[in-house]
Each structure stands twice: as structure tokens, then as C-alpha cells.
Enzyme design. Structure first.
Site, PDB file in Angstrom:
ATOM      1  N   PHE A  15       0.792  -1.121   0.271  1.00 24.49           N
ATOM      2  CA  PHE A  15       0.116   0.000   0.034  1.00 24.49           C
ATOM      3  C   PHE A  15       0.953   1.322  -0.196  1.00 24.49           C
ATOM      4  O   PHE A  15       0.444   2.456   0.025  1.00 24.49           O
ATOM      5  CB  PHE A  15      -1.194   0.054   1.075  1.00 24.49           C
ATOM      6  CG  PHE A  15      -0.655  -0.169   2.450  1.00 24.49           C
ATOM      7  CD1 PHE A  15       0.682   0.200   3.276  1.00 24.49           C
ATOM      8  CD2 PHE A  15      -1.330  -1.182   3.281  1.00 24.49           C
ATOM      9  CE1 PHE A  15       0.953  -0.237   4.232  1.00 24.49           C
ATOM     10  CE2 PHE A  15      -0.849  -1.612   4.537  1.00 24.49           C
ATOM     11  CZ  PHE A  15       0.413  -1.108   5.252  1.00 24.49           C
ATOM     12  N   HIS A  41      -2.646   2.869  12.470  1.00 21.51           N
ATOM     13  CA  HIS A  41      -2.152   3.168  13.821  1.00 21.51           C
ATOM     14  C   HIS A  41      -0.441   2.406  13.821  1.00 21.51           C
ATOM     15  O   HIS A  41       0.030   2.610  14.689  1.00 21.51           O
ATOM     16  CB  HIS A  41      -3.053   2.727  14.835  1.00 21.51           C
ATOM     17  CG  HIS A  41      -2.953   1.204  14.988  1.00 21.51           C
ATOM     18  ND1 HIS A  41      -3.409   0.550  16.034  1.00 21.51           N
ATOM     19  CD2 HIS A  41      -2.650   0.174  14.007  1.00 21.51           C
ATOM     20  CE1 HIS A  41      -3.423  -0.856  15.802  1.00 21.51           C
ATOM     21  NE2 HIS A  41      -3.156  -1.035  14.728  1.00 21.51           N
TER      22      HIS A  41
END
Length: 363
Positions: free
Chosen positions: A254, A272
Site C-alpha cells: 500500500f 495506527h
């Protein structure tokens, strides 16, 4: 298939406030040094639970109550040591001891079974593993430097080490899969994923959330996207679920590119793990693949502004210890991060679990 019946969010939040108030009252009823000592003892209890999970005590009790001698023989452990471990765990309701002396499962202890509907066995084993315990021993180093401790201890970041040491990596993967199941029903009860024709689960791991969305919404198709080593063996699982025609698997990073053309993009417990700089990079990669009408769904533990206990505050320290810049964020911090990544936060949808859905659209 429909979602399980869950209590209203307002009821859950009210019960949380009652529990917090009772906890504060308990702390105020004892001297400060006693309250602090009880907090320290909580670490012993955590390791005791992890040991029970590692030994497989709950699995041995699945067929019914057993004596300590029977358990010790089946587990190949010292009976006296086992009895002393069980004495502590019985006092906290993890297991029960019947009048005849035999030990039995409780509602809590059942979740330590490997075949439980929502199993906490692998999570407990990971948190109690030498690798994880050793890292948390160095929490002070992380606080002093603001950096993860893995590079100093093993010469690698957590994800690099987990890829190299597959015993740790596989245990972590199983633990995160089981943790992920905790939020599936709350998420599906709180948010209508069925309104999207195609969903890309970015960094979706083994796809537990995406597959359940597809099971419950037969008109929705999915794309599971993650690193090659994560998704290479998922075709059998898709076939066994009867979803091979509605869900495709694509491998990649990604940080480079994600599948284009979907109606919605899921990012569950991804941002996170990363610093603001890396998280913004991930968002911009997704933004480049999205059509103007697509929706981004960020699923995370959104830190509250209050000073009451919250799971995200524990996980935030886990990020400090084990990731390079990862941290939990408040809603305001997510809004700012999304804006820098090319998105506008449209709403935040809470669930009865600690996670929320942050819905965003391209700017």
C-alpha cells in the site's frame, strides 16, 4: 446471515461509566500504596492467563470437569505447580473449582479454548510470549527515546523480525486474526457495508472482516489486498467459504499502489501502525486509486478526550514499544491526517466495541 443482537451503544457506554466509577471507588477505599501494589499484581495475573493459554488448560476442560491430577497428566506438568496456577485463576473467574475438587470452564475461561467462537488463546499466548514480554520490559527505553525497542534488541523492526522469525510471526498473525473477530459483529451492526458494490480491503490480512461482509451482503464483491506472503494461501479459504467468485486476492504494497475502481476502501487497524508521514503516504496511495465518488472507511481505536480508562491507551503504548512511529489518534488527529492525505472526514460512526468507523471522501 444477520448480525448478532448487540446492546445499544448508549447502554454500553453507560455501563462503561458505571464500571469506571466503581473502579475509582475501589481505589479510593484503600491506601494509595495498596492500590498501586494491586496494579503491579495485574502483571502477574496477565502472565498467569497467558500460561494457561500456552498450556492449553481450557482445551483439556472442554469435555468436562477434571481433577488437578488428570489435568497435570494430560498436560505433562507438575501437579502442584498447576494447582497453584489454577488457584489464582479460579479466584478471578477464569476457571471454577467444583465442590468435589474438579476444575471446570467458566464463561471467561471458555474463550481460552482454541475452538471457541471468539478465541482469545492466541492473543494471550502472544502477549505472554518471551518476545513480547521482553519488549515491554524495555518500555522505559521507548519512553526515553520515543523509539521502538526492536532494533536495539533484535536488530530489526517488529514487522521485519516477524517476517524473519515465523514462530513469532505466525503467532502474531493468529493473535491479530482473533482480535479482529471481536469487532466484526459490532462493525456490521453499526455500519451498512452492503451499500457498496465493490470493497477493497487494503492491508486486510486474512480477510476476516471482508469475508463476513460478503457473507452477509450477497450483492457486494470484494478485493483482498495485502503483501504477497500474507495472501498467497487464501484461495482455499475463499473456496471453502463459497466466495471465490465474489472475492479476488491481489498482492502488493500500500506504499506503492492499490487496486483501483472500487466503491469503498477499507483500512482496518492499518494507520495506527505508522507514523503520520507514512500514514499520509498510505492515504495518498489510496486516494490516487479512488474514483471521485468512492468512500474511504478507516476503522481504528479512536482515542477519547476524557481521562477514563480506554483500550486505546494500552494499545498506544504497544505502538510506542513495537512500531516505528505508530500511535493511536484522537478524532481530531485523524481528521487532520485525512486532510493531509487528500480526504475530508464526513462522519465518525461509533460501535459497541472500542473501534469506530471514520468515513471519508476524496477532497
Amino acid at each position: 446471515m444477520t448480525s448478532k443482537k448487540l446492546p445499544p451503544i448508549a447502554v454500553v457506554r453507560a455501563l462503561d461509566r458505571v464500571r469506571d466509577a466503581l473502579t475509582k471507588l475501589n481505589r479510593r477505599l484503600v491506601p494509595g500504596h495498596i492500590a498501586l501494589l494491586e496494579m503491579q499484581f495485574a502483571g502477574f495475573l496477565s502472565q498467569a492467563v497467558s500460561t494457561a493459554a500456552d498450556l492449553g488448560i481450557a482445551d483439556q476442560l472442554a469435555d468436562g470437569p477434571r481433577t488437578s491430577a488428570q489435568l497435570a497428566d494430560a498436560l505433562e506438568v507438575d501437579e502442584d505447580g498447576l494447582r497453584r496456577l489454577l488457584r489464582l485463576l479460579v479466584s478471578y473467574g477464569v476457571f471454577a473449582q467444583r465442590r468435589d475438587g474438579r476444575y471446570a470452564l467458566t464463561r471467561i475461561g471458555t474463550t481460552l479454548r482454541g475452538d471457541a467462537a471468539v478465541t482469545m488463546r492466541e492473543v494471550s499466548r502472544f502477549f505472554g510470549s518471551p518476545y513480547h514480554r521482553n519488549h515491554w520490559t524495555h518500555l522505559g527505553d521507548a519512553v526515553r527515546t520515543g523509539e521502538a525497542v526492536g532494533t536495539a534488541l533484535e536488530g530489526a523492526s517488529f514487522f521485519e523480525y516477524a517476517a524473519r522469525d515465523r514462530e513469532v510471526g505466525d503467532l502474531f498473525d493468529r493473535a491479530m486474526t482473533s482480535v479482529g473477530t471481536l469487532s466484526i459483529d459490532p462493525l456490521l451492526a453499526a455500519y451498512d457495508f452492503g451499500r457498496f458494490a465493490t470493497i477493497v480491503d487494503v492491508g486486510g490480512g486474512h480477510g476476516s472482516l471482508l469475508l463476513e461482509i460478503l457473507r452477509r451482503h450477497p450483492t457486494t464483491n470484494g478485493v483482498l489486498f495485502d503483501l504477497p506472503g500474507v495472501v498467497e494461501d487464501l484461495s482455499t479459504e475463499l473456496a471453502s467459504a463459497g466466495l471465490e467468485w465474489r472475492c479476488t486476492v491481489e498482492a502488493g504494497s500500500f506504499f506503492e499502489a492499490v487496486p483501483s475502481g472500487a466503491d469503498a476502501y477499507l483500512l482496518k487497524n492499518v494507520l495506527h501502525d505508522w507514523s503520520d508521514e507514512h500514514a499520509e503516504h498510505i492515504l495518498r496511495t489510496i486516494r490516487a486509486a479512488m474514483s471521485p465518488t468512492a468512500t474511504l472507511l478507516v476503522i481504528e481505536l479512536v482515542l477519547p478526550e476524557h481521562h477514563r480508562p480506554h483500550p486505546g491507551k494500552f494499545v498506544d503504548l504497544e505502538m510506542l514499544v513495537n512500531t516505528d512511529g505508530g500511535h493511536e489518534r484522537t478524532e481530531a488527529q485523524y481528521r487532520a491526517l485525512l486532510e493531509r492525505g487528500g480526504f475530508t472526514l464526513t462522519r465518525t460512526v461509533p460501535t459497541v466495541a472500542p473501534v469506530s468507523v471514520l468515513e471519508a471522501v476524496a477532497r
